[in-house]
Design a protein around this motif. Sequence first.
Motif, PDB file in Angstrom:
ATOM      1  N   UNK A  35       0.356 -14.924 -35.673  1.00  0.00           N
ATOM      2  CA  UNK A  35       1.781 -15.225 -35.756  1.00  0.00           C
ATOM      3  C   UNK A  35       2.034 -16.689 -36.110  1.00  0.00           C
ATOM      4  N   UNK A  36       3.232 -16.947 -36.625  1.00  0.00           N
ATOM      5  CA  UNK A  36       3.684 -18.329 -36.799  1.00  0.00           C
ATOM      6  C   UNK A  36       4.016 -18.919 -35.439  1.00  0.00           C
ATOM      7  N   UNK A  37       4.053 -20.254 -35.372  1.00  0.00           N
ATOM      8  CA  UNK A  37       4.235 -20.946 -34.089  1.00  0.00           C
ATOM      9  C   UNK A  37       5.304 -22.013 -34.267  1.00  0.00           C
ATOM     10  N   UNK A  38       6.267 -22.067 -33.324  1.00  0.00           N
ATOM     11  CA  UNK A  38       7.356 -23.036 -33.475  1.00  0.00           C
ATOM     12  C   UNK A  38       8.114 -23.170 -32.171  1.00  0.00           C
ATOM     13  N   UNK A  70      -1.099 -23.922 -34.224  1.00  0.00           N
ATOM     14  CA  UNK A  70      -1.309 -24.795 -33.079  1.00  0.00           C
ATOM     15  C   UNK A  70      -0.155 -25.756 -32.854  1.00  0.00           C
ATOM     16  N   UNK A  71      -0.489 -26.964 -32.384  1.00  0.00           N
ATOM     17  CA  UNK A  71       0.540 -27.967 -32.099  1.00  0.00           C
ATOM     18  C   UNK A  71       1.239 -28.448 -33.375  1.00  0.00           C
ATOM     19  N   UNK A  86       5.491 -22.926 -42.807  1.00  0.00           N
ATOM     20  CA  UNK A  86       4.228 -22.785 -42.104  1.00  0.00           C
ATOM     21  C   UNK A  86       3.313 -23.973 -42.356  1.00  0.00           C
ATOM     22  N   UNK A  87       2.657 -24.432 -41.292  1.00  0.00           N
ATOM     23  CA  UNK A  87       1.674 -25.487 -41.386  1.00  0.00           C
ATOM     24  C   UNK A  87       0.303 -24.871 -41.690  1.00  0.00           C
ATOM     25  N   UNK A 136       0.529 -34.027 -27.015  1.00  0.00           N
ATOM     26  CA  UNK A 136       0.458 -34.138 -28.485  1.00  0.00           C
ATOM     27  C   UNK A 136       1.717 -34.743 -29.085  1.00  0.00           C
ATOM     28  N   UNK A 137       2.847 -34.660 -28.399  1.00  0.00           N
ATOM     29  CA  UNK A 137       4.104 -35.251 -28.846  1.00  0.00           C
ATOM     30  C   UNK A 137       5.069 -35.262 -27.664  1.00  0.00           C
ATOM     31  N   UNK A 138       6.081 -36.107 -27.738  1.00  0.00           N
ATOM     32  CA  UNK A 138       7.159 -36.111 -26.738  1.00  0.00           C
ATOM     33  C   UNK A 138       8.467 -35.967 -27.506  1.00  0.00           C
ATOM     34  N   UNK A 139       9.069 -34.781 -27.477  1.00  0.00           N
ATOM     35  CA  UNK A 139      10.189 -34.498 -28.379  1.00  0.00           C
ATOM     36  C   UNK A 139      11.507 -35.113 -27.930  1.00  0.00           C
TER      37      UNK A 139
END
Length: 328
Positions: free
Chosen positions: A113-116, A187-188, A201-202, A248-251
């Motif tokens: 699946x796609x991830x988001x 993934x991330x 998509x990445x 990995x990030x801080x949104x």
Amino acid sequence: MAMQEAQVIPLRAARRPIPAQVRPDEHIAEPTPLRPDVPPSQVDGLSQRLAGAVGFLRRRIAGDYTVDEFGFDQDLTDAVLYPALRLMYERWFRVEVSGVEHLPADGAALVVSNHSGTVPIDALMTAIAVHDNHPTQRHLRMLGADLVFQLPLIGELARKSGQTLACNPDAERLLSSGELVGVWPEGFKGIGKPFRDRYKLQRFGRGGFVSAALRTGAPIVPCSVVGAEEIYPKLADLKPLARLLGLPYFPVTPLFPLLGPLGAIPLPSKWHIEFGEPISTEGLAPLAEEDPMLVFNLTDQVRENIQQSLYRLLAKRGSSFRLPGISQ
């Protein structure tokens, strides 16, 4: 003086109530319930939930439940975890599902699946979609990142819900056991991408999921999720703070961190989850997983399939949001 004889007055006979005569065409009213505002169906549902809760507690106390080698506790998942997630699935996102017939009735398959969404809620909603819509209520055994299992409480709950590390050995063991396995190869990079890149998509990693499917002969089922991109629109990334916290990030979203904990409430976007036609891996050479070109081509085929499905679903969706409780 002569005494007068006392006069005795007889008591009246007690009157017996005369039964009311009911005409054949006259309706007899039903007794008024104690809570006239609660429909019988709701009372029955409450009774069933109460009975289920009592049964669950009895099984936990008696130890009458099993946990597999990966830590999957099906009794806890079905009785506690899934009902909690189902409230969000049904009431908040009101997820629509299509293509469930493409999931095998039994035996192994790899759902890709796609991830988001900044927070990986899409994986949890996909697991509910599989369980609640599949004829045999199969469980999706999800492959997660290392970070998931390093978090207090969350990591333990992830294990108990059937998740395990996103690595080829675990994926192959699950597929070899005939399980339905879910993987999110972006993934991330997928869940942490900015809102301006939504539904693009990445890269799908190095195709490790394809190698696992080839080694076990499991079909690959593409899955497209529309709606998750809008729950936490990521406008910026506070990288120094992310490094400090080991994330990995801080949104930064329109509501977070401006509104504090309230900003963590996902927006009620319109969701649709579609399972596409399976891509067979049977008939390929026994060592096909060692052919980098074959792995790359199959990975690209799955990615392109999901991307085109996303474009098609977006064109049909219309507006991105709707208020919970209002059907559209």
